[in-house]
Design a protein around this motif. Sequence first.
Motif, PDB file in Angstrom:
ATOM      1  N   VAL A  17      -1.303  -3.804 -10.049  1.00  0.00           N
ATOM      2  CA  VAL A  17      -0.711  -3.200 -11.248  1.00  0.00           C
ATOM      3  C   VAL A  17       0.673  -2.641 -10.920  1.00  0.00           C
ATOM      4  CG1 VAL A  17      -1.007  -1.451 -13.029  1.00  0.00           C
ATOM      5  CG2 VAL A  17      -2.995  -2.685 -12.182  1.00  0.00           C
ATOM      6  N   LEU A  18       0.829  -2.071  -9.750  1.00  0.00           N
ATOM      7  CA  LEU A  18       2.132  -1.540  -9.347  1.00  0.00           C
ATOM      8  C   LEU A  18       3.162  -2.651  -9.163  1.00  0.00           C
ATOM      9  CD1 LEU A  18       1.056   1.183  -6.765  1.00  0.00           C
ATOM     10  CD2 LEU A  18       2.031   1.556  -9.035  1.00  0.00           C
ATOM     11  N   HIS A  19       2.737  -3.790  -8.608  1.00  0.00           N
ATOM     12  CA  HIS A  19       3.670  -4.888  -8.348  1.00  0.00           C
ATOM     13  C   HIS A  19       3.937  -5.756  -9.575  1.00  0.00           C
ATOM     14  CE1 HIS A  19       4.330  -4.083  -4.231  1.00  0.00           C
ATOM     15  NE2 HIS A  19       3.179  -4.507  -3.770  1.00  0.00           N
ATOM     16  N   ALA A  20       2.944  -5.935 -10.433  1.00  0.00           N
ATOM     17  CA  ALA A  20       3.100  -6.812 -11.597  1.00  0.00           C
ATOM     18  C   ALA A  20       2.440  -6.196 -12.828  1.00  0.00           C
ATOM     19  CB  ALA A  20       2.511  -8.189 -11.298  1.00  0.00           C
ATOM     20  N   PRO A  21       3.029  -5.117 -13.359  1.00  0.00           N
ATOM     21  CA  PRO A  21       2.414  -4.426 -14.497  1.00  0.00           C
ATOM     22  C   PRO A  21       2.377  -5.247 -15.780  1.00  0.00           C
ATOM     23  CG  PRO A  21       4.597  -3.540 -14.053  1.00  0.00           C
ATOM     24  CD  PRO A  21       4.269  -4.484 -12.924  1.00  0.00           C
ATOM     25  N   GLY A  22       3.166  -6.296 -15.856  1.00  0.00           N
ATOM     26  CA  GLY A  22       3.131  -7.160 -17.028  1.00  0.00           C
ATOM     27  C   GLY A  22       2.060  -8.225 -16.949  1.00  0.00           C
ATOM     28  N   VAL A  23       1.341  -8.263 -15.834  1.00  0.00           N
ATOM     29  CA  VAL A  23       0.326  -9.293 -15.606  1.00  0.00           C
ATOM     30  C   VAL A  23      -1.063  -8.690 -15.443  1.00  0.00           C
ATOM     31  CG1 VAL A  23      -0.391 -11.165 -14.063  1.00  0.00           C
ATOM     32  CG2 VAL A  23       2.048 -10.775 -14.511  1.00  0.00           C
ATOM     33  N   PHE A  24      -1.147  -7.585 -14.683  1.00  0.00           N
ATOM     34  CA  PHE A  24      -2.441  -7.006 -14.341  1.00  0.00           C
ATOM     35  C   PHE A  24      -2.620  -5.615 -14.947  1.00  0.00           C
ATOM     36  CE2 PHE A  24      -1.280  -9.783 -10.771  1.00  0.00           C
ATOM     37  CZ  PHE A  24      -2.379 -10.627 -10.748  1.00  0.00           C
TER      38      PHE A  24
END
Length: 64
Positions: A17-24
């Motif tokens: 979530v920290l690295h890809a908040p638009g995905v996870f």
Amino acid sequence: MSIDIDTDRCIGAAMCVLHAPGVFTQDDDSVVELLADGGEREEDPRTREAALACPVQAITVRQT
């Protein structure tokens, strides 16, 4: 791109979530989930970064 999540392996560290908040995102138990409207995940290089950042390798990203 194919994204597989091993929810049994997920420990809720939230690195994805920290690295890809638009995905996870995470559910109420802090287990990783794909966002329902994750259309950007196909182009987002952070998706792979999120998989690599997972401390228990609960996310697998494959090129299709």
